[in-house]
Write an enzyme that holds these catalytic residues in place. Structure first.
Site, PDB file in Angstrom:
ATOM      1  N   ARG A   1       6.392  59.816  39.863  1.00  0.00           N
ATOM      2  CA  ARG A   1       6.003  59.312  38.559  1.00  0.00           C
ATOM      3  C   ARG A   1       4.810  58.458  38.949  1.00  0.00           C
ATOM      4  O   ARG A   1       4.062  58.009  38.068  1.00  0.00           O
ATOM      5  CB  ARG A   1       6.419  57.360  38.097  1.00  0.00           C
ATOM      6  CG  ARG A   1       8.192  58.736  37.427  1.00  0.00           C
ATOM      7  CD  ARG A   1       9.203  56.874  37.899  1.00  0.00           C
ATOM      8  NE  ARG A   1       9.199  57.189  39.196  1.00  0.00           N
ATOM      9  CZ  ARG A   1      11.226  55.871  38.284  1.00  0.00           C
ATOM     10  NH1 ARG A   1      11.821  55.373  37.318  1.00  0.00           N
ATOM     11  NH2 ARG A   1      11.017  55.640  40.115  1.00  0.00           N
TER      12      ARG A   1
ATOM     13  N   HIS B   1      14.070  62.800  34.514  1.00  0.00           N
ATOM     14  CA  HIS B   1      14.640  64.389  35.389  1.00  0.00           C
ATOM     15  C   HIS B   1      14.613  65.121  34.784  1.00  0.00           C
ATOM     16  O   HIS B   1      14.385  66.041  35.770  1.00  0.00           O
ATOM     17  CB  HIS B   1      16.148  63.588  35.280  1.00  0.00           C
ATOM     18  CG  HIS B   1      16.272  62.084  36.429  1.00  0.00           C
ATOM     19  ND1 HIS B   1      16.986  61.132  35.279  1.00  0.00           N
ATOM     20  CD2 HIS B   1      15.967  62.043  37.241  1.00  0.00           C
ATOM     21  CE1 HIS B   1      16.904  60.058  36.445  1.00  0.00           C
ATOM     22  NE2 HIS B   1      16.874  60.515  37.959  1.00  0.00           N
TER      23      HIS B   1
ATOM     24  N   SER C   1      16.113  55.578  35.922  1.00  0.00           N
ATOM     25  CA  SER C   1      17.030  55.123  35.281  1.00  0.00           C
ATOM     26  C   SER C   1      17.940  53.202  34.879  1.00  0.00           C
ATOM     27  O   SER C   1      18.260  53.138  34.835  1.00  0.00           O
ATOM     28  CB  SER C   1      18.355  55.491  35.852  1.00  0.00           C
ATOM     29  OG  SER C   1      18.497  57.164  36.916  1.00  0.00           O
TER      30      SER C   1
ATOM     31  N   LYS D   1      25.983  51.552  47.791  1.00  0.00           N
ATOM     32  CA  LYS D   1      25.840  51.192  45.895  1.00  0.00           C
ATOM     33  C   LYS D   1      27.024  51.658  45.327  1.00  0.00           C
ATOM     34  O   LYS D   1      28.446  52.388  44.933  1.00  0.00           O
ATOM     35  CB  LYS D   1      24.557  52.138  45.149  1.00  0.00           C
ATOM     36  CG  LYS D   1      23.378  52.304  46.371  1.00  0.00           C
ATOM     37  CD  LYS D   1      22.435  52.875  45.342  1.00  0.00           C
ATOM     38  CE  LYS D   1      21.041  53.057  45.485  1.00  0.00           C
ATOM     39  NZ  LYS D   1      20.114  53.490  44.704  1.00  0.00           N
TER      40      LYS D   1
HETATM   41  O1  PNS Z   1      17.519  59.222  42.760  1.00  0.00           O
HETATM   42  P1  PNS Z   1      17.245  58.481  44.477  1.00  0.00           P
HETATM   43  O2  PNS Z   1      18.413  57.598  44.665  1.00  0.00           O
HETATM   44  O3  PNS Z   1      16.260  57.897  43.969  1.00  0.00           O
HETATM   45  O4  PNS Z   1      17.160  59.396  44.255  1.00  0.00           O
HETATM   46  C1  PNS Z   1      17.335  58.847  46.380  1.00  0.00           C
HETATM   47  C2  PNS Z   1      17.979  60.229  47.445  1.00  0.00           C
HETATM   48  C3  PNS Z   1      19.416  60.553  47.102  1.00  0.00           C
HETATM   49  C4  PNS Z   1      16.543  61.561  47.317  1.00  0.00           C
HETATM   50  C5  PNS Z   1      17.569  59.956  48.971  1.00  0.00           C
HETATM   51  O5  PNS Z   1      18.402  58.468  48.468  1.00  0.00           O
HETATM   52  C6  PNS Z   1      19.022  60.500  50.062  1.00  0.00           C
HETATM   53  O6  PNS Z   1      18.601  62.119  49.692  1.00  0.00           O
HETATM   54  N1  PNS Z   1      19.576  60.121  50.391  1.00  0.00           N
HETATM   55  C7  PNS Z   1      20.570  60.924  51.388  1.00  0.00           C
HETATM   56  C8  PNS Z   1      20.912  60.153  52.645  1.00  0.00           C
HETATM   57  C9  PNS Z   1      19.617  60.649  53.117  1.00  0.00           C
HETATM   58  O7  PNS Z   1      19.642  61.373  53.296  1.00  0.00           O
HETATM   59  N2  PNS Z   1      18.353  60.351  54.211  1.00  0.00           N
HETATM   60  C10 PNS Z   1      17.235  60.378  54.840  1.00  0.00           C
HETATM   61  C11 PNS Z   1      15.980  59.808  54.229  1.00  0.00           C
HETATM   62  S1  PNS Z   1      15.963  58.776  54.550  1.00  0.00           S
END
Ligand code: PNS
Length: 160
Positions: A90, A17, A129, A41
């Site tokens: 990645r 990150h 993570s 979560k």
């Molecule tokens: O670090 P991560 O868990 O891979 O991040 C995922 C994240 C936070 C980028 C994604 O889950 C997100 O933007 N969630 C917010 C909800 C949302 O906007 N969902 C619509 C897209 S499917």
């Protein structure tokens, strides 16, 4: 002013990150790194803890701000009037998932939110993570994955 949001769970922030943050910070005038507060979560670290850890590891980068958000990324981005989301890629395995989220966000935002992918530097391509948490849980060495101050906090969680 060129601005972007780098959203994620950051539970905890890893060298992968940090690499994306440093590179994106050079491309934009302002980078908002934002922790998703996901009620569905059960994270290892609270949102406040994750925000504090991100602030600590990015304190030397002037144009980076740390924030958190709930709900949809498109709504959060709209509220901040930011039109670009950054995500790290990645491997091919990330691609399908990320592509779908990026396309969903583009649609949900009526075309206002674009996603820019930064390919993770090779030395961090294996990092996640979840693997950091699993390695620490089983007593392994996480110093190649996270800065020392983060490693200490992860170990503290598992020693309780
Ligand atoms: O670090 P991560 O868990 O891979 O991040 C995922 C994240 C936070 C980028 C994604 O889950 C997100 O933007 N969630 C917010 C909800 C949302 O906007 N969902 C619509 C897209 S499917």
């Amino acid at each position: 002013m060129k601005e972007a949001i780098y959203p994620g769970s950051f539970d905890p922030v890893t060298f992968g990150h940090i690499d994306v943050i440093r590179r994106a910070a050079k491309m934009f005038d302002r980078l908002v790194v934002s922790v998703l507060d996901n009620q569905a979560k059960t994270p290892l670290f609270s949102v406040d803890e994750r925000v504090k850890m991100l602030r600590e590891v990015t304190k030397d980068i002037d144009n980076v701000e740390i924030d958190s958000f709930q709900g949809l990324l498109v709504d959060y981005a709209k509220g901040k009037n930011i039109h670009i989301a950054i995500r790290g890629l990645r491997a091919v395995t990330d691609f399908e998932y990320e592509l779908q989220i990026a396309q969903t966000n583009k649609k949900l935002s009526d075309g206002n939110l674009d996603t820019i992918f930064l390919v993770t530097s090779l030395e961090y391509a294996y990092l996640s993570s979840s693997s950091v948490k699993e390695i620490a849980y089983f007593g392994g060495d996480i110093t190649p994955c996270v800065p020392p101050e983060i490693a200490e906090k992860v170990h503290e969680k598992f020693s309780r």
